[in-house]
Design an enzyme around this catalytic site. Structure first.
Site, mmCIF file in Angstrom:
data_model
loop_
_atom_site.group_PDB
_atom_site.id
_atom_site.type_symbol
_atom_site.label_atom_id
_atom_site.label_comp_id
_atom_site.label_asym_id
_atom_site.label_seq_id
_atom_site.Cartn_x
_atom_site.Cartn_y
_atom_site.Cartn_z
ATOM 1 N N GLY A 89 -38.402 25.799 -24.641
ATOM 2 C CA GLY A 89 -38.568 26.253 -23.268
ATOM 3 C C GLY A 89 -37.879 25.313 -22.309
ATOM 4 C CD GLU A 90 -33.216 23.246 -20.540
ATOM 5 O OE1 GLU A 90 -32.713 22.194 -20.108
ATOM 6 O OE2 GLU A 90 -32.741 23.894 -21.489
ATOM 7 N N GLY A 91 -37.234 24.816 -17.949
ATOM 8 C CA GLY A 91 -37.425 25.283 -16.584
ATOM 9 C C GLY A 91 -36.625 24.455 -15.611
ATOM 10 C CE LYS A 138 -43.867 20.333 -18.165
ATOM 11 N NZ LYS A 138 -44.999 20.927 -17.410
ATOM 12 C CB SER A 174 -40.156 20.398 -17.597
ATOM 13 O OG SER A 174 -40.475 21.772 -17.668
ATOM 14 C CE1 TYR A 222 -42.061 34.892 -14.650
ATOM 15 C CE2 TYR A 222 -43.294 34.823 -12.588
ATOM 16 C CZ TYR A 222 -42.342 35.416 -13.407
ATOM 17 O OH TYR A 222 -41.681 36.530 -12.965
ATOM 18 C CG ASP A 252 -45.755 26.249 -9.611
ATOM 19 O OD1 ASP A 252 -45.608 27.132 -8.744
ATOM 20 O OD2 ASP A 252 -44.901 26.016 -10.489
ATOM 21 C CB ILE A 264 -50.549 27.212 -26.790
ATOM 22 C CG1 ILE A 264 -51.480 26.056 -26.386
ATOM 23 C CG2 ILE A 264 -51.279 28.550 -26.730
ATOM 24 C CD1 ILE A 264 -52.728 25.922 -27.219
ATOM 25 C CB VAL A 323 -41.196 22.637 -23.631
ATOM 26 C CG1 VAL A 323 -42.319 22.455 -24.662
ATOM 27 C CG2 VAL A 323 -41.754 22.545 -22.211
#
Length: 286
Positions: free
Chosen positions: A102-104, A123, A107, A230, A226, A188, A109
């Protein structure tokens, strides 16, 4: 071939790792550190210091700039990641760091594994890496603290918040460790609430999310800050609230969190909840 940050971290020798950690320690007082400071700090010759700085630069763990005629260095986010990876492996928290899952905007992950071969989520906070221009104002962050330091402080805040919420029975991933800008937590396996179109008991899921926000605010003095569809991972019918680096005690953020999640459940699942009651509930007043 371009090396991953995990591979680059593995290539560091002891003095290079110590030099990188020294650059980070200096980040509060100066953006770039002259190579001459590395020489004096570690007793290196001019040639040895040049070799260390060149290696760190080629591995893209530092950036270089010529300041007043002297080569000066600044750690990059990859450098920060590398320090965290080496520390977590040395402390036997993490045995292996695998693929990005995951990438935001601030961050990334990674999937990792413990020494018991249990899957982990690792993370790495990278605040300011992309356009997050209102972050300082929203979070009340100091104006002059570098983003790379804010990343380490945000990781610590997320770990401490997760730990408090989990200890008080909120539905969040179990946190295991924090190092530099990295937070290691329970993996998770599920999907974001935003992608879920059907729930057997949507009201029960909403109640669980609100209960976790209540625990955070009443027991840990933190609003998520936040909260949205999402930032909730669904494992079957059980929601886990994730992404807490910005958490702080703030009534305005708390109200926004509540309105965001109530609005989503109203539109997606037709669940109507009184916003006034919900806000009182998460504040511990109902």
């Amino acid at each position: 071939m371009r090396l991953s940050v995990v591979e680059r971290a593995a290539l560091l020798d002891e003095i290079e790792e110590r030099a990188l950690a020294f650059l980070l320690d200096q980040a509060r007082s100066r953006e770039y550190v002259p190579v001459s400071m590395l020489r004096s700090r570690f007793g290196l010759t001019e040639k040895e210091a040049s070799v260390v700085s060149d290696r760190l630069f080629r591995l893209r763990l530092v950036s270089k700039q010529l300041i007043m005629g002297e080569v000066s260095l600044k750690p990059t986010f990859s450098g920060l990641d590398a320090l965290a990876i080496r520390d977590l492996i040395r402390r036997k928290v993490v045995k292996e760091v695998s693929a990005v899952i995951g990438e935001g905007k601030e961050s990334a992950v990674y999937l990792g594994y413990s020494f018991n071969d249990d899957p982990l989520a690792i993370k790495f906070l990278r605040i300011g890496r992309s356009s997050f221009k209102n972050a300082r104002k929203l979070r009340g962050l100091p104006e002059r603290v570098p983003w790379i330091i804010l990343s380490t402080e945000s990781a610590k805040n997320e770990f401490e918040t997760l730990d408090c919420v989990k200890r008080n029975y909120g539905n969040v991933p179990t946190p295991y460790a924090c190092s530099y800008n990295a937070v290691v937590m329970e993996f998770i396996e599920g999907q974001p609430l935003q992608k879920v179109t059907e729930l057997q008991e949507p009201k029960k899921v909403l109640d669980s999310i609100l209960a976790t926000e209540r625990v955070a605010y009443v027991e840990c003095n933190k609003a998520h800050g936040d909260l949205s569809e999402y930032n909730v991972i669904m494992r079957a019918e059980e929601p886990y609230v994730i992404d807490w680096p910005q958490a702080k005690k703030d009534e305005w953020l708390l109200e926004r969190d509540v309105n965001n999640i109530l609005g989503f459940f109203s539109k997606r699942f037709g669940i109507e909840e009184d916003p006034g009651w919900a806000l009182s509930y998460v504040k511990g007043e109902a």
